[in-house]
Design an enzyme around this catalytic site. Structure first.
Site, PDB file in Angstrom:
ATOM      1  N   GLU A  12       1.577   0.062  -5.003  1.00 32.44           N
ATOM      2  CA  GLU A  12       1.097   1.333  -5.540  1.00 32.44           C
ATOM      3  C   GLU A  12       2.260   2.328  -5.611  1.00 32.44           C
ATOM      4  O   GLU A  12       2.803   2.693  -4.567  1.00 32.44           O
ATOM      5  CB  GLU A  12       0.025   1.930  -4.633  1.00 32.44           C
ATOM      6  CG  GLU A  12      -1.246   1.120  -4.528  1.00 32.44           C
ATOM      7  CD  GLU A  12      -2.222   1.744  -3.535  1.00 32.44           C
ATOM      8  OE1 GLU A  12      -3.381   1.972  -3.919  1.00 32.44           O
ATOM      9  OE2 GLU A  12      -1.816   2.023  -2.388  1.00 32.44           O
TER      10      GLU A  12
ATOM     11  N   ASP B 125       0.843  -1.187   0.000  1.00 30.86           N
ATOM     12  CA  ASP B 125       0.000   0.000   0.000  1.00 30.86           C
ATOM     13  C   ASP B 125       0.888   1.251   0.000  1.00 30.86           C
ATOM     14  O   ASP B 125       1.870   1.316   0.748  1.00 30.86           O
ATOM     15  CB  ASP B 125      -0.884  -0.031   1.245  1.00 30.86           C
ATOM     16  CG  ASP B 125      -1.807   1.157   1.345  1.00 30.86           C
ATOM     17  OD1 ASP B 125      -2.668   1.306   0.469  1.00 30.86           O
ATOM     18  OD2 ASP B 125      -1.668   1.933   2.315  1.00 30.86           O
TER      19      ASP B 125
END
Length: 790
Positions: free
Chosen positions: A370, A340
């Site tokens: 990400e 994340d």
């Protein structure tokens, strides 16, 4: 002493140590890094810190065991005897006199709601057969088909058919069917054909009370889990008994074991960029000010958007992350990790993570994340797109995502949702973004939607202007903005108003959603689909459902029968990808050699895979994506052979649906078509073209014919000198070809017969035509046919 004051040798000494609880039946060692502490004690408790269904607010009643400073901020004690079944905390007095009670940051078992660390016997924390559990094989990262899923969403719906609703153990339930005989649960995942289940965070997170009943709760306790509490412990709300520390560990392993037994790997979504809070997080009471990144003025940096970010570039933070990941990979047999907000992790840390896990745990672990932040950060070497080049991990491809669908939460459109001018960006994504940010296709994760933002079905409806017609609900934290009850609004919503039962594929919205994910599943790279896309999952317009309750988030399993044609289409696309390596190329050289874009204009993108790409049994493959609403004709690469269609607007897979023999094919609006060249079947109604070439000097050395537009085999055609003093050649045209381009050239363009290109008109219905070409460069005449063929 803090690490900032230590030299490199001191840092190396402490980063090589094992921290946390080291258990044995004879004695247990507890080791903690608390660099600014003046005194540290181990507190042992017989109870779990829970009374009357509520967590206690004090830590009274424990026995205190002083810990000794071992140097460089490391505190340690050993207590003899078997302490399994007990609980522990650290009592830390800082040098400024502040006193804190803290759970071990390295705790691997905890009481309900993570109130206390738990001492467990590791031998009692594995299911039967765990030692023989093995990872399903993965030859290449691009062989993966990822399925992003939330543990609770998977099974909590009343129509799921599962007994252990909302729990890890739901993944162990097999043989489930709905009334129509459709497979449910884990059998559905196997039938769909995905290779990896990517689970939203399954470590212990803060904002769900584990002691509250976990039955269907339309508007109640729910969270995605991006609020870490104890990084090395499974989430208790997913366990059948959160008060028994061993249960969540065993049942989490049972889930992973069951998926492995069904040939599916498991990815864990990890959140090492921030914690739920600083004060209530796992680090601040132990090492004040160390674990969190600060701005230049000393305030907490907030690149996560939730108030803090971990300082991953600091040695002991980096160590903690690497230790945690290795623990999950080894102890829980996880097959990879999704990071994340990976840009908040410095690139050096990411590189070390990948190298060490691949070298010391398993070489085929899949690692991706990400490549962005949730806000501004002072971190200099952020892991953004491009930093992954050649480093063994992948990043989410938001360029391709935007090109396919448009913006995330609004009405902005992309290729599949009605916007022109995205053909070039789509073509780049289809080729694995190797001419954008990726060195290899294995460095890009291709997707349209995930848990964040509008899901695919809702996004398509919004771009079509159907918010009101669908009855979507303006929501904030799972509640209607106007303060009215949620359930009546959900009951009144009509997100499938235009979908006729049994004719789902006729719906424009369905066509657009299938077109979007067909590009994902047929692109080079690693494809990811959001759980429920294959069932037209809706969240009623909620673009941020992180705490919205089951009514919004649960997967509705009744949709499998209702939209069975959609499921079959996804299943077929995945089967096509998995059975044919041409769609799973990795190396840049392979893609550049075997893949070419053959059309990229007017809302159409098409590519060709040729020369047995990836050693595929199919020599030549064409995929066409039509983003326009009208049918289009697309020119096919020239070949002597017929084409077999395996994907069209109605079906997808590897079975032949129809054949095409012409030079072009018609692709319906808002659809995908995939064809492959069939070497067993010559094209029907081929026209044979015989060329006679006369040169006055009789010198034919190096001269050849260059033709195009044949629909069969364009390019160079050799000329063969003959006994009567001329030269001849034979080539073929497809039945529907009306005109052929023709040039006579010497070698490779050293000379040519005519200054301008010439064309041969093919008379309709003729099976054989003969062309006589004279070297005066004036005439192209049919030899046994009336009329001029020029």
């Amino acid at each position: 002493m803090t690490v900032m004051m230590m030299n490199r040798d001191m840092i190396q000494e402490i980063t090589d140590q094992r921290f946390g609880l080291i258990y044995s039946a004879a004695s247990s060692t507890f080791r903690l890094w608390a660099p600014s502490a003046a005194q540290v004690s181990l507190m042992l408790y017989k109870n779990d810190g829970v009374e009357g269904g509520e967590s206690l607010l004090s830590q009274s009643g424990g026995s205190e065991h002083p810990m000794l400073i071992k140097g460089n901020g490391v505190w340690e004690t050993n207590v003899s005897g078997d302490w399994a079944g007990w609980y522990y905390m650290y009592r830390i007095r800082q040098q400024d006199g502040q006193l804190h009670e803290a759970v071990d940051p390295y705790a691997r078992a905890v009481s309900a709601n993570g109130r206390r660390g738990a001492i467990v016997d590791p031998a009692q924390c594995s299911p039967d057969g765990w030692e023989s559990d093995t990872r399903p094989p993965l030859a290449s990262p691009t062989d993966a088909v990822l399925y992003e899923l939330h543990v609770r969403d998977f099974s909590i719906s009343p129509d799921s058919g599962m007994t252990y609703k909302g729990k890890f153990k739901a993944f162990t339930e097999t043989g489930l069917r709905d009334e129509a005989g459709n497979k449910l649960g884990i059998d559905h995942l196997v039938e769909l054909g995905v290779t990896h289940v990517h689970l939203l965070p399954i470590f212990d997170f803060k904002t769900v009370d584990e002691l509250i009943s976990s039955n269907w709760d339309p508007e109640g306790e729910y969270n995605w889990g991006y609020d870490p509490q104890h990084y090395n412990v499974p989430e208790g709300s997913y366990a059948t008994d959160p008060r028994r520390p061993e249960t969540r560990i065993v049942e989490c392993k049972e889930m992973i074991q069951a998926l492995h037994q069904h040939g599916i790997r498991v990815i864990m979504d990890v959140v090492y960029n921030h914690t739920y809070s600083v004060e209530e997080g796992p680090f601040e009471p132990v090492a004040p000010g160390y674990f969190y990144r600060q701005n230049h003025d000393g305030t907490l940096s907030n690149g996560s958007g939730v108030g803090n970010e971990l300082a991953t570039e600091r040695p002991m933070v980096r160590k903690f992350i690497k230790d945690s990941l290795r623990y999950w990979a080894e102890e829980y047999h996880l097959d990879g990790f999704r990071f994340d907000l990976m840009a908040l992790i410095d690139t050096e840390t990411m590189v070390q993570i990948v190298e060490e896990l691949r070298r010391e745990v398993a070489p085929d672990l899949l690692i991706y994340g990400e490549p962005w932040t949730g806000g501004g950060s002072p971190l200099a070497n952020q892991t953004v797109k491009g930093t992954q080049r050649g480093k063994g991990f992948a990043v989410f491809n938001d360029d391709f995502r935007h090109a396919i669908k448009g913006d995330n939460d609004g009405g902005g459109k992309g290729f599949a949702t009605g916007e022109a001018w995205y053909e070039g960006a789509v073509a780049e994504g289809l080729m694995g973004s190797i001419h954008d940010f990726a060195l290899e296709a294995s460095e890009t994760v291709n997707y349209v939607t995930v848990h964040d933002n509008l899901n695919l079905w809702d996004k398509v409806l919004v771009t079509m202007g159907k918010w009101d017609e669908a009855g979507f609900i303006p929501l904030q934290d799972g509640r209607p903005h106007d303060g009215s009850p949620l359930m009546p609004k959900i009951a009144a919503a009509t997100p499938y108003a235009d979908v006729v039962e049994g004719e789902a594929l006729a719906s424009e919205a369905v066509k657009r959603s299938l077109l979007a994910n067909s590009m994902v599943l047929l692109s080079q790279g690693i494809p990811l689909i959001h759980a429920g896309d294959e069932l037209l999952r809706t969240k009623y317009g909620d673009h941020n459902s992180y705490r919205s309750g089951d009514a919004i988030n649960a997967i509705s399993w009744s949709h499998k029968e209702r939209f069975t044609e959609v499921f079959r289409y996804y299943q077929g696309l995945i089967r096509l990808r998995r059975q044919h390596p041409a769609f799973r190329l990795n190396r840049r050289e392979e893609i550049e050699k075997h893949m070419e874009i053959i059309r990229c204009s007017d809302r159409v993108v098409a590519y060709r895979l040729h020369s047995h790409a990836g050693n595929d049994e199919w020599k030549q493959i064409v995929a066409v994506f039509n983003g326009g609403v009208e049918a289009v004709s697309v020119e096919l690469p020239p070949t002597l052979y017929g084409w077999n269609v395996v994907v069209n607007e109605r079906e997808a897979g590897t079975e032949v649906l129809s054949t095409a023999d012409g030079a072009e094919v018609t692709v319906q609006g808002l659809s995908c078509m995939v064809l492959y060249e069939d070497p067993e079947r010559l094209k029907s109604d081929l026209t044979e073209v015989h060329v006679k070439y006369d040169r006055e000097d009789g010198d034919y050395a190096g001269w050849n014919l260059w033709v195009w537009g044949t629909g069969v085999q364009d390019g160079e055609v050799s000329l063969t000198p003959r006994e009567d003093g001329d030269a001849g050649a034979v080539f073929y045209t497809a039945a529907d070809v009306k005109k052929i381009g023709c040039i006579l050239r010497l070698n490779e363009w050293e000379a040519r017969e005519w200054e301008q290109d010439r064309f041969i008109t093919v008379p309709e219905g003729e099976k054989t035509i003969r062309i006589h070409i004279h070297s005066d460069g004036v005439d192209i005449r049919p030899h046994n046919l009336g009329g001029r063929a020029s």
